[in-house]
Scaffold this motif. Structure first.
Motif, mmCIF file in Angstrom:
data_model
loop_
_atom_site.group_PDB
_atom_site.id
_atom_site.type_symbol
_atom_site.label_atom_id
_atom_site.label_comp_id
_atom_site.label_asym_id
_atom_site.label_seq_id
_atom_site.Cartn_x
_atom_site.Cartn_y
_atom_site.Cartn_z
ATOM 1 N N ALA A 309 19.386 30.265 39.179
ATOM 2 C CA ALA A 309 19.022 31.017 40.704
ATOM 3 C C ALA A 309 19.843 31.806 41.246
ATOM 4 O O ALA A 309 19.756 32.576 41.899
ATOM 5 C CB ALA A 309 18.687 29.697 41.744
ATOM 6 N N THR A 310 21.310 31.431 40.962
ATOM 7 C CA THR A 310 22.472 32.416 41.214
ATOM 8 C C THR A 310 23.148 33.108 39.787
ATOM 9 O O THR A 310 22.963 32.493 38.761
ATOM 10 C CB THR A 310 23.496 31.439 41.902
ATOM 11 O OG1 THR A 310 23.980 30.601 41.149
ATOM 12 C CG2 THR A 310 23.017 30.893 43.323
ATOM 13 N N PRO A 311 23.514 34.219 40.093
ATOM 14 C CA PRO A 311 24.049 34.808 38.923
ATOM 15 C C PRO A 311 25.523 34.478 38.434
ATOM 16 O O PRO A 311 26.403 33.745 39.214
ATOM 17 C CB PRO A 311 24.294 36.386 39.497
ATOM 18 C CG PRO A 311 24.508 36.343 40.903
ATOM 19 C CD PRO A 311 23.627 34.973 41.324
ATOM 20 N N ASN A 312 25.884 34.926 37.313
ATOM 21 C CA ASN A 312 27.381 34.607 36.879
ATOM 22 C C ASN A 312 28.267 35.468 37.562
ATOM 23 O O ASN A 312 27.891 36.737 37.769
ATOM 24 C CB ASN A 312 27.330 35.028 35.594
ATOM 25 C CG ASN A 312 28.779 34.580 35.003
ATOM 26 O OD1 ASN A 312 29.757 34.907 35.694
ATOM 27 N ND2 ASN A 312 28.881 34.560 33.677
ATOM 28 N N PRO A 313 29.051 34.817 38.718
ATOM 29 C CA PRO A 313 30.089 35.594 39.356
ATOM 30 C C PRO A 313 30.909 36.624 38.674
ATOM 31 O O PRO A 313 31.448 37.643 39.562
ATOM 32 C CB PRO A 313 30.787 34.525 40.261
ATOM 33 C CG PRO A 313 30.584 33.221 39.443
ATOM 34 C CD PRO A 313 29.416 33.485 38.446
ATOM 35 N N TRP A 314 31.185 36.456 37.458
ATOM 36 C CA TRP A 314 32.029 37.301 36.928
ATOM 37 C C TRP A 314 31.230 38.664 36.327
ATOM 38 O O TRP A 314 31.823 39.490 35.802
ATOM 39 C CB TRP A 314 32.658 36.865 35.528
ATOM 40 C CG TRP A 314 33.552 35.544 36.022
ATOM 41 C CD1 TRP A 314 33.262 34.404 36.180
ATOM 42 C CD2 TRP A 314 34.925 35.859 36.453
ATOM 43 N NE1 TRP A 314 34.385 33.573 36.725
ATOM 44 C CE2 TRP A 314 35.268 34.313 36.696
ATOM 45 C CE3 TRP A 314 35.679 36.951 36.564
ATOM 46 C CZ2 TRP A 314 36.738 34.279 37.241
ATOM 47 C CZ3 TRP A 314 37.113 36.596 36.968
ATOM 48 C CH2 TRP A 314 37.515 35.346 37.237
ATOM 49 N N LYS A 315 29.783 38.608 36.441
ATOM 50 C CA LYS A 315 29.024 39.726 36.137
ATOM 51 C C LYS A 315 28.405 40.432 37.420
ATOM 52 O O LYS A 315 28.097 41.544 37.181
ATOM 53 C CB LYS A 315 27.970 39.190 35.191
ATOM 54 C CG LYS A 315 28.434 38.643 33.629
ATOM 55 C CD LYS A 315 27.311 38.143 32.915
ATOM 56 C CE LYS A 315 27.751 37.760 31.677
ATOM 57 N NZ LYS A 315 26.715 37.448 30.610
ATOM 58 N N LEU A 316 28.385 39.571 38.329
ATOM 59 C CA LEU A 316 27.369 40.130 39.550
ATOM 60 C C LEU A 316 27.688 39.491 40.560
ATOM 61 O O LEU A 316 28.060 38.494 40.916
ATOM 62 C CB LEU A 316 26.027 39.902 39.387
ATOM 63 C CG LEU A 316 24.835 40.409 40.488
ATOM 64 C CD1 LEU A 316 24.796 42.113 40.535
ATOM 65 C CD2 LEU A 316 23.657 40.122 40.452
ATOM 66 N N SER A 317 28.402 40.596 41.699
ATOM 67 C CA SER A 317 28.924 39.983 43.110
ATOM 68 C C SER A 317 28.009 40.635 44.191
ATOM 69 O O SER A 317 27.485 41.713 44.134
ATOM 70 C CB SER A 317 30.367 40.390 43.245
ATOM 71 O OG SER A 317 31.100 40.127 42.291
ATOM 72 N N PRO A 318 27.752 39.695 45.070
ATOM 73 C CA PRO A 318 26.967 40.224 46.237
ATOM 74 C C PRO A 318 27.760 41.212 47.089
ATOM 75 O O PRO A 318 28.799 41.365 46.935
ATOM 76 C CB PRO A 318 26.714 39.163 47.453
ATOM 77 C CG PRO A 318 27.718 38.230 46.717
ATOM 78 C CD PRO A 318 28.114 38.252 45.300
ATOM 79 N N VAL A 319 27.237 42.206 48.011
ATOM 80 C CA VAL A 319 27.490 43.424 48.628
ATOM 81 C C VAL A 319 28.634 42.874 49.285
ATOM 82 O O VAL A 319 29.807 43.342 49.584
ATOM 83 C CB VAL A 319 26.669 44.064 49.411
ATOM 84 C CG1 VAL A 319 27.384 45.129 50.363
ATOM 85 C CG2 VAL A 319 25.601 44.749 48.361
ATOM 86 N N THR A 320 28.478 41.696 50.185
ATOM 87 C CA THR A 320 29.480 41.032 51.358
ATOM 88 C C THR A 320 30.799 40.684 50.485
ATOM 89 O O THR A 320 31.873 41.110 51.066
ATOM 90 C CB THR A 320 28.846 39.704 51.862
ATOM 91 O OG1 THR A 320 27.754 40.152 52.621
ATOM 92 C CG2 THR A 320 29.764 39.257 52.726
ATOM 93 N N ARG A 321 30.643 40.006 49.403
ATOM 94 C CA ARG A 321 31.836 39.750 48.516
ATOM 95 C C ARG A 321 32.701 41.193 48.257
ATOM 96 O O ARG A 321 33.907 41.056 47.971
ATOM 97 C CB ARG A 321 31.610 38.918 47.175
ATOM 98 C CG ARG A 321 32.558 38.376 46.216
ATOM 99 C CD ARG A 321 33.493 37.491 47.151
ATOM 100 N NE ARG A 321 33.078 36.407 47.630
ATOM 101 C CZ ARG A 321 32.552 35.052 46.998
ATOM 102 N NH1 ARG A 321 32.748 35.210 45.899
ATOM 103 N NH2 ARG A 321 31.987 34.319 47.602
ATOM 104 N N VAL A 322 32.066 42.116 47.821
ATOM 105 C CA VAL A 322 32.714 43.414 47.435
ATOM 106 C C VAL A 322 33.224 44.081 48.564
ATOM 107 O O VAL A 322 34.380 44.634 48.584
ATOM 108 C CB VAL A 322 31.496 44.291 46.754
ATOM 109 C CG1 VAL A 322 32.016 45.648 46.668
ATOM 110 C CG2 VAL A 322 30.857 43.855 45.583
ATOM 111 N N GLU A 323 32.659 43.946 49.894
ATOM 112 C CA GLU A 323 33.252 44.209 50.964
ATOM 113 C C GLU A 323 34.432 43.548 51.317
ATOM 114 O O GLU A 323 35.297 44.213 51.931
ATOM 115 C CB GLU A 323 32.003 44.401 52.085
ATOM 116 C CG GLU A 323 31.129 45.419 51.882
ATOM 117 C CD GLU A 323 31.490 46.896 51.785
ATOM 118 O OE1 GLU A 323 32.511 47.327 52.175
ATOM 119 O OE2 GLU A 323 31.122 47.515 50.675
ATOM 120 N N GLU A 324 34.498 42.494 51.041
ATOM 121 C CA GLU A 324 35.635 41.524 51.572
ATOM 122 C C GLU A 324 36.887 42.194 50.647
ATOM 123 O O GLU A 324 37.951 42.274 50.980
ATOM 124 C CB GLU A 324 35.335 40.191 50.914
ATOM 125 C CG GLU A 324 34.450 39.553 52.249
ATOM 126 C CD GLU A 324 34.021 37.989 51.755
ATOM 127 O OE1 GLU A 324 33.816 37.236 52.639
ATOM 128 O OE2 GLU A 324 34.460 37.599 50.537
#
Length: 577
Positions: A309-324
């Motif tokens: 249900a959740t992506p591989n964090p090394w391949k896809l990051s949510p916008v909030t994480r990117v903004e952090e």
């Protein structure tokens, strides 16, 4: 049920793992028990550092430049290891366990140092001349034991400093207005406790080192730290504990790796198509800065492995994480331009102490230890903090409607004062060298009062009061909520790099201006050197750095998290790179 919930802290637990009860946990009593261990840490680290250069030169018979670099490398490593301590606290141990473990390591280090200074086999034979080049230097084994002790202390300091301030603020609930106000005072009191430890170090501890014995002084450090550990452990049931969210360093690398993987892809015109799975209340609105990182949030095939249900964090990051990550990247220009201050600070506990050791230090029949002259440095910090709190803040609030200077303004003041401090140091050294030339450069004690050095200590000390509180405030308030520990570590690395830059400059200047007979700007015997030129160089570098800082501070725009209502007001396709 609602009545009970109002007395619990939503994001904290007690020592049993249950929601923390406000009436039984946290608050100033818990924070004070934590601050005690920071006071003892400062007592040990500062008490060792400010007087170490005299031990290295007078007992281990090392040249002045070598002694100065050992001190700055020791302190630089101490602050650099804060990143390791922060990583362990965030990923594995939690802040409480990290503090306890590394406090024991520092206690072991100070105990080892006490033994190394006590045993005559661990130091070279006594020399009856103050000319270092004529004495037998410490051998490899003797220096090896000394290094072991110093770097155990450095490791302990790094682990402690990374977590003490964060664990202290964990004792206050940001959602409670009363406790939020108390937390605002915590930072000033935290720095006051640090300064109190420093004051005890440069007075009581340095005096014991010089007049009673170094082994007694370092043994006292071990006992005080062990006592502080027992006090900390006694409060275990009173503390509030925050659950670890994982290491922000890992999160940062995940965004960078995901962006690099998708570097050849085009960003969508509508930023609403970028991936986001963060709760709406905690989302951060998309910004146009560092657009390359936005590619980490582009959804592609293979980002969701299997039926996950959740992506591989090394391949896809949510916008909030990117903004952090963008917010942390935005702090770097200010971060880089504050490093030079700590390079000037390093001179106050190395070469300035060596200057003091060659001058008259008597008040009546009492001789001030050379290392204790840094009491004026600590006094300047305490006086500046007191004046700022009692006079400047109320005046500024009445004049501008704001409670004191902004964090960037305080940093600027600190940088200006460090420039003036180095200029004052250069002028004082010119006077000292002229006296040395007139009475003989081999004179052990020059007929010149040590109080000539007070201006440089006061100016740099006042500068530290502004820049330390300004930096701590800036890096904590301007960083994303999930990366507060990371931002504290980022602040502490400026201190670390400042010491390493000092070591680098000393090595370069020694190589460029030195000669085969130990002369040059940084001579083995500073009476034969040109320390005034070195101070002048630092003043010029600091001035250039200040101009760059003003540009960076003007460019910096605070990043603020937007609520879900604010985000809904942004039209589709309006926010694009």
């Amino acid at each position: 049920m609602s009545g009970k919930m109002s007395w619990t802290v939503s994001d904290a637990v007690d020592y049993k793992g249950y929601p923390a009860d406000k009436s039984k946990t946290g608050g100033w009593v818990s924070a004070a028990m934590i601050l005690g261990i920071e006071t003892c840490e400062r007592l040990s680290t500062m008490g060792i550092a400010v007087n170490l250069v005299t031990y290295l030169g007078g007992t281990m018979h090392l040249p002045s430049a070598t002694s100065a670099n050992i001190v700055t490398d020791f302190l630089g490593t101490s602050f650099l290891l804060c990143l390791l301590g922060g990583f362990l606290a965030d990923s594995f141990l939690g802040r409480y366990k990290t503090i306890v473990i590394f406090a024991f390591i520092q206690t072991l280090g100070t105990g080892t140092l006490a033994i190394s200074t006590k045993l005559p086999q661990l130091r070279p034979p006594r020399c009856h001349t103050h000319i270092v080049s004529e004495c037998k230097q410490a051998n490899g084994l003797q220096m090896g034991i000394l290094y072991l002790a110093l770097y155990l202390i450095a490791l302990g300091t790094g682990g402690l400093k990374s977590s003490v301030s964060g664990f202290g603020t964990d004792q206050f609930d940001e959602k409670d207005e009363k406790e939020k106000t108390q937390m605002a005072y915590f930072f000033n009191r935290f720095f006051f406790f640090i300064s109190t430890g420093s004051l005890m170090a440069v007075t009581v501890l340095v005096y014991i080192q010089d007049e009673v014995g170094r082994s007694w002084a370092y043994g006292l450090c071990s006992v005080s730290m062990f006592t502080a550990i027992l006090v900390l452990l006694a409060g275990t049931k009173r503390y509030r504990y925050k659950k670890s969210l994982g290491s922000p360093i890992v999160h940062i690398f995940q965004v960078i790796v995901a962006a690099i993987r998708k570097r050849n892809m085009d960003l969508p015109y509508d930023v609403g198509m970028l991936y986001e799975n963060s709760p709406e209340a905690s989302r951060i609105h998309h910004t146009d800065q560092f657009c390359f990182l936005d590619k980490a949030a582009i959804v592609t095939e293979g980002d969701f492995e299997g039926n996950a249900a959740t992506p591989n964090p090394w391949k896809l990051s949510p916008v909030t994480r990117v903004e952090e990550v963008k917010m942390m990247a935005g702090l770097l220009p200010v971060w880089a331009t504050t490093i030079i201050f700590w390079t000037t600070y390093a001179q106050m506990i190395t070469f300035s102490v060596e200057q003091a050791s060659t001058m008259k230090r008597n008040i009546g029949g009492f001789q001030i230890p050379a290392g204790s002259l840094t009491v004026f440095f600590v006094a300047a910090i305490l006086i500046t903090l007191g004046l700022y709190d009692r006079l400047i803040m109320p005046f500024w609030k009445k004049l501008k409607g704001k409670p004191g200077f902004t964090n960037l303004q305080r940093i600027a003041l600190g940088l200006v004062l460090s420039i003036l401090g180095m200029a004052a140091a250069a002028l004082a050294e010119m006077k000292r060298l002229s006296v040395a030339k007139s009475v003989g450069r081999n004179t052990a004690t020059l007929p010149l009062t040590v109080f000539l050095l007070i201006p440089q200590f006061f100016l740099v000390g006042a500068g530290e009061a502004f820049i330390y509180t300004g930096q701590l405030d800036f890096f904590i308030t301007e960083s994303p909520k999930g990366m507060k520990t990371m931002s504290t570590g980022l602040f502490l690395t400026t201190i670390s790099l400042g010491f390493f830059v000092s070591s680098f400059l000393v090595s370069v200047v020694k190589k460029v201006t030195g000669s085969h007979d130990g002369r040059g700007w940084l001579a083995d015997n500073i009476n034969y050197g040109r320390l005034d030129c070195f101070y002048g160089l630092l003043a010029i570098l600091s001035l250039i750095n200040f101009v760059i800082y003003l540009i960076c501070a003007t460019w910096y725009k605070p990043s603020k998290a937007k609520s879900s209502l604010e985000m809904e007001a942004v039209g589709n396709g309006e926010d694009k790179c």
